[in-house]
Every structure is written in C-alpha cells, then in structure tokens.
Scaffold this motif. Structure first.
Motif, PDB file in Angstrom:
ATOM      1  N   THR A   1     -10.333  17.322 -15.812  1.00 26.82           N
ATOM      2  CA  THR A   1      -9.684  16.363 -16.671  1.00 26.82           C
ATOM      3  C   THR A   1      -8.381  16.767 -17.283  1.00 26.82           C
ATOM      4  OG1 THR A   1     -11.965  15.937 -17.319  1.00 26.82           O
ATOM      5  CG2 THR A   1     -10.138  15.414 -19.122  1.00 26.82           C
ATOM      6  N   VAL A   2      -8.019  18.031 -17.268  1.00 27.61           N
ATOM      7  CA  VAL A   2      -6.715  18.634 -17.524  1.00 27.61           C
ATOM      8  C   VAL A   2      -5.801  18.118 -16.527  1.00 27.61           C
ATOM      9  CG1 VAL A   2      -5.349  20.475 -18.095  1.00 27.61           C
ATOM     10  CG2 VAL A   2      -7.593  20.203 -19.249  1.00 27.61           C
TER      11      VAL A   2
ATOM     12  N   LEU B   1      -1.160  12.093 -14.965  1.00 28.47           N
ATOM     13  CA  LEU B   1      -1.052  10.882 -15.547  1.00 28.47           C
ATOM     14  C   LEU B   1       0.379  10.682 -16.588  1.00 28.47           C
ATOM     15  CD1 LEU B   1      -2.194   8.057 -16.365  1.00 28.47           C
ATOM     16  CD2 LEU B   1      -3.257   9.146 -18.196  1.00 28.47           C
ATOM     17  N   PHE B   2       0.646  11.935 -17.217  1.00 31.00           N
ATOM     18  CA  PHE B   2       1.821  11.825 -18.169  1.00 31.00           C
ATOM     19  C   PHE B   2       2.876  12.327 -17.375  1.00 31.00           C
ATOM     20  CE2 PHE B   2      -1.550  12.331 -21.552  1.00 31.00           C
ATOM     21  CZ  PHE B   2      -1.466  11.151 -22.113  1.00 31.00           C
ATOM     22  N   SER B   3       2.753  12.734 -16.256  1.00 30.75           N
ATOM     23  CA  SER B   3       4.028  13.061 -15.440  1.00 30.75           C
ATOM     24  C   SER B   3       4.547  11.946 -14.633  1.00 30.75           C
ATOM     25  CB  SER B   3       3.961  14.562 -14.672  1.00 30.75           C
ATOM     26  OG  SER B   3       3.033  14.121 -13.656  1.00 30.75           O
ATOM     27  N   TYR B   4       3.587  10.945 -14.275  1.00 32.24           N
ATOM     28  CA  TYR B   4       4.139   9.869 -13.652  1.00 32.24           C
ATOM     29  C   TYR B   4       5.154   9.145 -14.384  1.00 32.24           C
ATOM     30  CZ  TYR B   4       3.735   5.402 -10.946  1.00 32.24           C
ATOM     31  OH  TYR B   4       3.915   4.562 -10.013  1.00 32.24           O
TER      32      TYR B   4
END
Length: 165
Positions: free
Chosen positions: A11-12, A18-21
């Motif tokens: 999950t981490v 996801l947030f670095s895309y």
C-alpha cells in the motif's frame, strides 16, 4: 502478521508511485515561467504609430507598452503569456495600416504528443479566425477549448498593446 506487513508495504509503495506520477498539468508552471521583473499581464508593442500622438486612456485596457492609437500604425505586438492548465499560450501579431496582417503562436502547450497533435490542428484555425475577425472575438476550436481560451487572452493583450480598436 506476515500478510499485514506485506499488505502495508504494498500500500505504501502504491501510494508513493501514485503521488510521484507527473501529469501534463503539473509542468505548466515550470515551462511557462515568466522572467523576473516582467509583467505577465502586459503585452509589448514594437512599431510606428502612424502619426498618432498617444492613446485614449479611457479605452486602453491592456497595459501595453506602445504608443499611438493604431489608426494606420505598423509593427508587431506580443501578447502576454496566458497560463492554461495544459501550459502557456502566447501570440504575436503583425500590424500594417492599423490592421492585423499576421498572427503567430509564440508558445503553445507541448508537454506531450497529444498536446502537439491538438495544437497542430487548432492553432492554424485560431490564426485564420483572428485574421478574419480582426479582434479576439473568435470561436473556440472543438477539442482545444483550453488552448483557444489562452489564445484569445494573449491575442487580446497583443491587440491592446498595439492600441487597435
């Protein structure tokens, strides 16, 4: 216990990815950065004023840097950079005899291949409409609404800088 640890690490890892895309909207502020000390809302004018001596301040809304009323003037005017969600848009107009004779897109969004495809299609249509209308009152191009809005904004700034009516 082992399943929970693997699930938590998965999950981490997924959240970090996801947030670095980076999407095409994230680069708009970087590629269209305005140089320090410039006013992004003002266009610039380079040309003659056709013998006119100043402009009517009650009709001047662009904050441009030219002189004259544009009644017979010739030269070029560069519009302000319009920051859109897909990237910067900026146009430059050529004026001869107080009429817009050419419109050039100085900057358009080009962060990815799709942006380039859209603008290869839309910019010539927007140019043609601007030349026909002799104003920034032009229709949006279907499929390129954001670019069309930025094009109109920058075009109006250039027109204001050239003091065309």
């Amino acid at each position: 216990m082992r399943r929970i640890t693997i699930w938590l690490l998965s999950t981490v890892a997924a959240l970090v990815l996801l947030f670095s895309y980076r999407t095409s909207t994230m680069g708009a502020g970087e590629t269209g950065a305005v140089a320090a000390g410039t006013d992004p809302g003002a266009g610039s004018w380079s040309g003659t004023d056709g013998g006119a001596t100043g402009s009517d301040p009650s009709t001047d809304t662009g904050g441009g840097t030219g002189t004259g009323t544009g009644t017979g003037g010739s030269g070029t005017a560069t519009g302000s950079v319009a920051q859109t969600r897909w990237g910067p848009v900026q146009v430059k107009i050529t004026v001869s005899g107080g009429k817009i004779t050419d419109v050039t897109a100085v900057q358009v969004p080009d962060g990815n291949r799709r942006d380039q495809e859209i603008n290869d299609y839309a910019v010539p249509i927007l140019r043609q409409e601007a030349l026909a209308a002799q104003s920034a009152e032009i229709d949006s191009v279907s499929g390129a609404t954001v670019t069309s809005d930025g094009y109109r904004e920058s075009l109006q700034s250039a027109i204001d800088a050239a003091h065309l009516r």
